[in-house]
Structures are given as structure tokens and as C-alpha cells.
Design an enzyme around this catalytic site. Sequence first.
Site, PDB file in Angstrom:
ATOM      1  N   GLY A 141      -5.121   1.822   1.600  1.00  0.00           N
ATOM      2  CA  GLY A 141      -5.363   2.637   0.485  1.00  0.00           C
ATOM      3  C   GLY A 141      -6.488   3.518   0.731  1.00  0.00           C
ATOM      4  O   GLY A 141      -7.796   2.949   0.698  1.00  0.00           O
TER       5      GLY A 141
ATOM      6  N   LYS B 228      -7.613   3.935  -2.212  1.00  0.00           N
ATOM      7  CA  LYS B 228      -8.523   3.527  -3.069  1.00  0.00           C
ATOM      8  C   LYS B 228      -9.731   2.828  -2.827  1.00  0.00           C
ATOM      9  O   LYS B 228     -10.738   2.866  -3.226  1.00  0.00           O
ATOM     10  CB  LYS B 228      -7.392   2.369  -3.805  1.00  0.00           C
ATOM     11  CG  LYS B 228      -8.110   1.534  -4.734  1.00  0.00           C
ATOM     12  CD  LYS B 228      -8.358   1.704  -6.057  1.00  0.00           C
ATOM     13  CE  LYS B 228      -9.002   0.514  -6.836  1.00  0.00           C
ATOM     14  NZ  LYS B 228      -9.193  -0.724  -6.136  1.00  0.00           N
TER      15      LYS B 228
ATOM     16  N   MET C  26      -4.358  -8.849  -0.456  1.00  0.00           N
ATOM     17  CA  MET C  26      -4.536 -10.360  -1.131  1.00  0.00           C
ATOM     18  C   MET C  26      -3.572 -10.517  -2.220  1.00  0.00           C
ATOM     19  O   MET C  26      -3.980 -11.405  -3.057  1.00  0.00           O
ATOM     20  CB  MET C  26      -6.029  -9.926  -1.810  1.00  0.00           C
ATOM     21  CG  MET C  26      -6.992  -9.722  -0.688  1.00  0.00           C
ATOM     22  SD  MET C  26      -8.621 -10.190  -1.101  1.00  0.00           S
ATOM     23  CE  MET C  26      -9.103  -9.245  -2.188  1.00  0.00           C
TER      24      MET C  26
ATOM     25  N   GLY D  45       0.422   0.341  -6.097  1.00  0.00           N
ATOM     26  CA  GLY D  45      -0.279   0.933  -4.942  1.00  0.00           C
ATOM     27  C   GLY D  45       0.038   0.243  -3.874  1.00  0.00           C
ATOM     28  O   GLY D  45       0.001   0.805  -2.739  1.00  0.00           O
ATOM     29  N   HIS D  46       0.129  -1.217  -3.974  1.00  0.00           N
ATOM     30  CA  HIS D  46       0.713  -2.003  -2.615  1.00  0.00           C
ATOM     31  C   HIS D  46       2.030  -1.496  -2.178  1.00  0.00           C
ATOM     32  O   HIS D  46       2.111  -1.255  -0.774  1.00  0.00           O
ATOM     33  CB  HIS D  46       0.579  -3.323  -2.758  1.00  0.00           C
ATOM     34  CG  HIS D  46      -0.812  -3.990  -3.357  1.00  0.00           C
ATOM     35  ND1 HIS D  46      -1.122  -4.595  -4.496  1.00  0.00           N
ATOM     36  CD2 HIS D  46      -1.931  -4.071  -2.580  1.00  0.00           C
ATOM     37  CE1 HIS D  46      -2.119  -5.059  -4.549  1.00  0.00           C
ATOM     38  NE2 HIS D  46      -2.903  -4.670  -3.321  1.00  0.00           N
TER      39      HIS D  46
ATOM     40  N   GLN E 235     -13.706   1.193   2.880  1.00  0.00           N
ATOM     41  CA  GLN E 235     -12.838   0.163   3.767  1.00  0.00           C
ATOM     42  C   GLN E 235     -12.064   0.955   4.655  1.00  0.00           C
ATOM     43  O   GLN E 235     -11.839   0.667   5.851  1.00  0.00           O
ATOM     44  CB  GLN E 235     -11.900  -0.712   2.919  1.00  0.00           C
ATOM     45  CG  GLN E 235     -11.115  -1.516   3.377  1.00  0.00           C
ATOM     46  CD  GLN E 235     -10.528  -2.489   2.500  1.00  0.00           C
ATOM     47  OE1 GLN E 235     -11.006  -3.527   2.016  1.00  0.00           O
ATOM     48  NE2 GLN E 235      -9.130  -2.048   2.103  1.00  0.00           N
TER      49      GLN E 235
ATOM     50  N   SER F 186      -5.530  -5.009  -8.676  1.00  0.00           N
ATOM     51  CA  SER F 186      -4.952  -6.334  -9.063  1.00  0.00           C
ATOM     52  C   SER F 186      -6.470  -6.528 -10.001  1.00  0.00           C
ATOM     53  O   SER F 186      -5.807  -7.454 -10.857  1.00  0.00           O
ATOM     54  CB  SER F 186      -5.166  -7.244  -7.736  1.00  0.00           C
ATOM     55  OG  SER F 186      -4.332  -6.748  -6.926  1.00  0.00           O
TER      56      SER F 186
ATOM     57  N   LEU G  26       0.507  -8.190  -6.154  1.00  0.00           N
ATOM     58  CA  LEU G  26       0.841  -6.722  -5.899  1.00  0.00           C
ATOM     59  C   LEU G  26       1.422  -5.841  -6.989  1.00  0.00           C
ATOM     60  O   LEU G  26       1.664  -6.311  -7.955  1.00  0.00           O
ATOM     61  CB  LEU G  26       1.935  -7.085  -4.764  1.00  0.00           C
ATOM     62  CG  LEU G  26       1.801  -7.740  -3.405  1.00  0.00           C
ATOM     63  CD1 LEU G  26       3.070  -7.571  -2.723  1.00  0.00           C
ATOM     64  CD2 LEU G  26       0.604  -7.303  -2.876  1.00  0.00           C
ATOM     65  N   HIS G  27       0.951  -4.647  -6.846  1.00  0.00           N
ATOM     66  CA  HIS G  27       1.390  -3.663  -7.621  1.00  0.00           C
ATOM     67  C   HIS G  27       1.884  -2.565  -7.096  1.00  0.00           C
ATOM     68  O   HIS G  27       1.957  -2.341  -5.879  1.00  0.00           O
ATOM     69  CB  HIS G  27      -0.070  -3.346  -8.747  1.00  0.00           C
ATOM     70  CG  HIS G  27      -1.131  -2.858  -7.987  1.00  0.00           C
ATOM     71  ND1 HIS G  27      -1.113  -1.781  -6.959  1.00  0.00           N
ATOM     72  CD2 HIS G  27      -2.410  -3.447  -7.734  1.00  0.00           C
ATOM     73  CE1 HIS G  27      -2.390  -1.565  -6.649  1.00  0.00           C
ATOM     74  NE2 HIS G  27      -3.234  -2.999  -6.814  1.00  0.00           N
TER      75      HIS G  27
HETATM   76  P1  AMP Z   1      -6.026  -5.571  -1.892  1.00  0.00           P
HETATM   77  O1  AMP Z   1      -5.089  -6.403  -2.217  1.00  0.00           O
HETATM   78  O2  AMP Z   1      -6.726  -4.924  -3.222  1.00  0.00           O
HETATM   79  O3  AMP Z   1      -7.061  -5.901  -1.067  1.00  0.00           O
HETATM   80  O4  AMP Z   1      -5.521  -4.242  -1.285  1.00  0.00           O
HETATM   81  C1  AMP Z   1      -4.716  -4.001  -0.326  1.00  0.00           C
HETATM   82  C2  AMP Z   1      -4.402  -2.882   0.291  1.00  0.00           C
HETATM   83  O5  AMP Z   1      -3.807  -1.805  -0.913  1.00  0.00           O
HETATM   84  C3  AMP Z   1      -5.647  -2.116   0.587  1.00  0.00           C
HETATM   85  O6  AMP Z   1      -5.332  -1.104   1.739  1.00  0.00           O
HETATM   86  C4  AMP Z   1      -6.062  -1.286  -0.700  1.00  0.00           C
HETATM   87  O7  AMP Z   1      -6.828  -0.021  -0.481  1.00  0.00           O
HETATM   88  C5  AMP Z   1      -4.539  -0.895  -1.109  1.00  0.00           C
HETATM   89  N1  AMP Z   1      -4.425  -0.639  -2.637  1.00  0.00           N
HETATM   90  C6  AMP Z   1      -4.895  -1.231  -3.480  1.00  0.00           C
HETATM   91  N2  AMP Z   1      -4.661  -0.578  -4.861  1.00  0.00           N
HETATM   92  C7  AMP Z   1      -4.140   0.789  -4.525  1.00  0.00           C
HETATM   93  C8  AMP Z   1      -3.768   1.996  -5.218  1.00  0.00           C
HETATM   94  N3  AMP Z   1      -4.148   1.941  -6.555  1.00  0.00           N
HETATM   95  N4  AMP Z   1      -3.180   2.877  -4.282  1.00  0.00           N
HETATM   96  C9  AMP Z   1      -3.033   2.739  -3.021  1.00  0.00           C
HETATM   97  N5  AMP Z   1      -3.345   1.689  -2.168  1.00  0.00           N
HETATM   98  C10 AMP Z   1      -3.979   0.756  -2.885  1.00  0.00           C
END
Ligand code: AMP
Length: 281
Positions: free
Chosen positions: A150, A152, A32, A38-39, A156, A189, A35-36
Site C-alpha cells: 500500500g 499508505k 499483519m 485497504g488490505h 515502506q 488497523s 484486515l480492512h
Molecule cells: P499492515 O497489515 O498494516 O502491515 O498492512 C499490510 C499492507 O496493507 C501494507 O502494504 C500496507 O501499506 C497496506 N495498507 C494498509 N492500509 C492501507 C490502506 N488504507 N490503503 C491501501 N493499502 C493499505
Amino acid sequence: MKPKIVRTIEALRRETAKWRNDDLTFAIVPTMGALHEGHLALVAEGLEHADKVLVTIFVNARQFGANEDLSRYPRDEAGDVAKLAEAGAHLIFAPPPEEVYGEGFATTVVLKGPAKANLEDKFRPHFFDGVATIVAKLFIQSGADFAMFGEKDYQQLLVVTQMARDLDMPVRVIGVPTMRAPDGLALSSRNQYLTKTERGYATAIHKSLMQAAEKIRSGTDPQKAMRAASRSLTTLGFKVDYVTARNAETLAVPQSHSDEPLRLLAAAWIGKTRLIDNIEV
Ligand code: AMP
């Protein structure tokens, strides 16, 4: 190199068809945005498995509840593109909402199993319907060989894995370990919402899970250890949605005195921000 950005399904298909013609495999990383690291770890893992990596950036309104943070969800496309260039992603799909949900859109995927575990689904009743619908669409739109998710968002990850398997989607879902700040806080995020004081406290979620895991490994009953973890968070001022030990594969409540694999999962509010985390035992 700066990745190409496409905003229509047609343009996405044109790009992925070129890869197919060249016999190249590709991984999709649904996000979404905002990005950090983790992404970016998902992008790096995608590059390990496939020749090309496609990142999607789409704030999916359908997975937000009426009182959730859709309108203030952080957005920074320019920053995201720069990070993805650095990470070596090849293509970005960043469609406007109307490209994804045409007028009269009326289909969702009906989920059971790990999607009905009384965890995220209890507190965010529309969440997984929204996630499964967008993820199914992205899988079909892209035809990716691999999909990186992730750990995380552990529930999901299991829901998407189950959906792909049950609906014979020709994609391999791969889970990637959680990236954390040096103090243990899982990168998210939503961490941007935290005040400085809240950010200081936020590390307690991971710490309490780690302590519980340690106790469980040394023989304490899992639910007893999790009750103590929950109490410690409440004492610090968190409002706990759940802090619980579950079967790591099914998310079912574990049998007592069994040696099944466990995952410890937590969701708690600090101020106006809801944080989630999980670890294996
Ligand atoms: P989001 O943009 O938050 O919907 O996350 C997109 C993807 O990034 C999802 O598969 C999350 O599980 C993964 N993600 C988010 N934060 C982390 C993190 N800290 N470490 C690993 N994957 C992550």
C-alpha cells in the site's frame, strides 16, 4: 470460496508449487491481519496482475519497538478469513512465530537509501530492519511473481521496492493507492484504537496534507506549506513526529525552487495512537 490456510513453510511451498506446475502466476499480499478495505484493495489489485493471490497474516514482532503496541495489536483471524474469501484470495499463510524465526535466528537485511530518510526510521529505529527481514523471507518462501504494497506506508513501499531491486529478487513490487474513509482518514488497523472524539479529529491529518498540496500547487514554498500544516495539527492537539515534503522517488529533502515530484508525508500522535498518511502533490 473459502481460501485454504497453511501454517508451515513446507505446506506453503507445496501449494505454490502446484500453481507453478500449472503455469499460473501469483501475487503475495503481506499483512499483519485485522484486515480492512485497504488490505482488500491490495487483494483486488493482485487479482488484476496474477492468476492467484496469496495473503500472509503475521504480526511480525521484529518490526515493533520495545514500547510499541505489539501486545495490543488487533487480531481477528476468523474475520480476516471471511473477508479474504469474499475478496477472492486463494491461499492464506498464517504461520506461528516459531515457524518464521527459528531458534538462533541471526540474519537481517541492512538497508540504506529510502530506509534512512529521517522519517519512520527516525521514530521507529528497528521498524524497517524488521519489515525488510520478514518481507525478504516471505518473498523467498513463496516465490511470488508480484507483491502488493500500500502507498499508505509510502516509505515502506520504497524500501521494499529498493530491496527487491538491489537483491535481484524475482518479484515485481506494485504500489496500491491508499483506501480512505469517506472523511479522508486513511484506513488502518490502528484506527480501532481511536476513541470517538479522537476519530473525529483524525481526519485533520489528511485535510492538512491536502491543504498543503493545494498551496504548493499554487506556488507556496513546500517547506513553508508543511510548517503551516504541522502547526495546524499541533493546534488541534496532535503530537507531530513529522509533517514534511520529500522527493517522491528518493525521499530526499527537495531542492528549493525545483520541479521534482513531491510526496507530502505525515506522522502524528492523537492520544495514544500514532497515525501516518501521505499524498502526492
Ligand atoms: P499492515 O497489515 O498494516 O502491515 O498492512 C499490510 C499492507 O496493507 C501494507 O502494504 C500496507 O501499506 C497496506 N495498507 C494498509 N492500509 C492501507 C490502506 N488504507 N490503503 C491501501 N493499502 C493499505
